[in-house]
Design an enzyme around this catalytic site. Structure first.
Site, PDB file in Angstrom:
ATOM      1  N   CYS A   1       0.832  -1.209   0.000  1.00 35.36           N
ATOM      2  CA  CYS A   1       0.000   0.000   0.000  1.00 35.36           C
ATOM      3  C   CYS A   1       0.864   1.255   0.000  1.00 35.36           C
ATOM      4  CB  CYS A   1      -0.952   0.002   1.209  1.00 35.36           C
ATOM      5  SG  CYS A   1      -0.122  -0.043   2.815  1.00 35.36           S
TER       6      CYS A   1
ATOM      7  N   GLU B   1      -1.940   1.146  -4.481  1.00 35.56           N
ATOM      8  CA  GLU B   1      -1.920  -0.245  -4.036  1.00 35.56           C
ATOM      9  C   GLU B   1      -1.328  -1.064  -5.179  1.00 35.56           C
ATOM     10  OE1 GLU B   1      -3.500  -2.796  -0.719  1.00 35.56           O
ATOM     11  OE2 GLU B   1      -3.575  -0.630  -1.014  1.00 35.56           O
TER      12      GLU B   1
END
Length: 364
Positions: A321, A355
């Site tokens: 992330c 992401e």
């Protein structure tokens, strides 16, 4: 972004993210891109409530000016949340018991049609029968599955503190309990694509005869979806709430080859190196033949011990992330492994957040 969407600008912002990720990955790495719907994609939303005279309304605070901004609808949120927002606020304005000292409203919805609303107050609500009656009426009048009332040191449940999501991947349906105030993927549309990509990596590069170990498994999101691609799966998570949710999901999906243990990533490294832990007494680590490791760390990336540990496995599936900490970790990992495939999952349109996923194999 205060809930605005700009569909006409979506592709441009996505292209910028792809370029940023590619610049951080090894040269010539091709990035497969999984876009988000340009609007109505967030399954979670939180709003402060502002009171002016006889009217209350949702607000958010501008990140630059820090000024409050009124928000009546939120096209970032999935349609069920966006449509419910004005109806719920109208009900709150019409009911003194619901409105009095209401501080915040949180929404948690699913693609499968469930809706959990949390009402947070700056007053006690536990012994308030008028509030309880008003909440009961809310559930009959509006499309709300569960209501939670929160106040200082109080949590009042009206039915349940979780929703059950159903994600469809490879024509299979996976069931996930999503608990209020616990981490879940906010963009269910992209979450399905992430699971599909991970399953594809296992199907394309592994033979299904080995085992998988996963660190930071959360509620079992990846472990459950990947279980049928491996002989056995061992997954670890430090959060007690997430471990309980993962056990719920294992049973709901009838997965029989997945074991979840409550351990930090650093402890797993020590256990695999031979250190004894009471929590592992029922787990025969020596019986596993790990073919791959999956890591989905927080924004800080991998700690030093775990970064070294992952290089001991033939295949690494790294879900990130934070592209900067991913790039930092890859500096070490690429000494022993090569990137086979990479992907960008646009979980958070119109933000700088990226992401991504990288699948690696030990060098020949």
């Amino acid at each position: 972004m205060l809930c605005q969407v700009f569909p006409e600008e979506y592709q441009t912002q996505l292209d910028h993210k792809v370029a940023r990720l590619q610049a951080l990955l090894p040269a010539q790495t091709e990035v497969r891109v999984f876009p988000s719907p340009p609007q109505h994609y967030r399954a979670r939303a939180e709003f402060r409530v502002w009171h002016e005279g006889d009217e209350s309304f949702y607000i958010m605070f501008d990140g630059d000016s820090k000024q409050k901004v009124r928000v009546d609808r939120c096209p970032m949120a999935i349609e069920a949340i966006d449509a419910l927002m004005p109806e719920l606020m109208a009900a709150i304005n019409a009911d003194a018991a619901l409105r009095h000292k209401l501080f915040q409203v949180d929404f948690l919805a699913t693609l499968s049609g469930e809706m959990l609303v949390t009402l947070i107050y700056r007053r006690p609500i536990e012994e308030d029968p008028a509030w309880s009656d008003s909440v009961a009426r809310l559930k009959t009048q509006l499309p709300i599955t569960h209501v939670i009332g929160r106040a200082r040191k109080q949590k009042v449940l009206k039915d349940s503190d979780y929703v059950v999501e159903r994600l469809t991947v490879d024509n299979k349906t996976f069931v996930y309990q999503q608990v209020e105030n616990s981490f879940t993927q906010p963009n269910a549309y992209v979450a399905q694509q992430m699971l599909g990509w991970a399953r594809g990596m296992a199907a394309n590069y592994l033979d299904g005869q080995g085992d998988l170990i996963e660190l930071y498994c959360g509620n079992g999101n990846f472990s459950i979806a990947l279980a049928d691609k491996f002989r056995r799966v061992l997954a670890t998570e430090i959060s007690k709430t997430s471990v309980a949710s993962a056990q719920f999901n294992i049973a709901a999906n009838q997965v029989e080859n997945l074991t979840i243990i409550k351990m930090a990533a650093e402890e797993v490294s020590e256990a695999l190196a031979g250190k004894a832990f009471n929590r592992l007494q029922a787990v025969d680590l020596a019986s596993y033949a790990f073919q791959a490791i999956l890591v989905d760390p927080p924004r800080a990336g991998l700690d030093d011990l775990t970064r070294h540990m992952v290089t001991e496995y033939e295949h690494i599936l790294y879900i990130s992330c934070n592209p900067e900490t991913l790039a930092r970790d890859l500096e070490s990992i690429l000494q022993t492994h090569d990137v086979l495939e990479a992907a960008l999952f646009d979980q958070f349109p119109y933000t700088h957040h990226i992401e991504s996923g990288v699948f690696l194999k030990r060098k020949a």
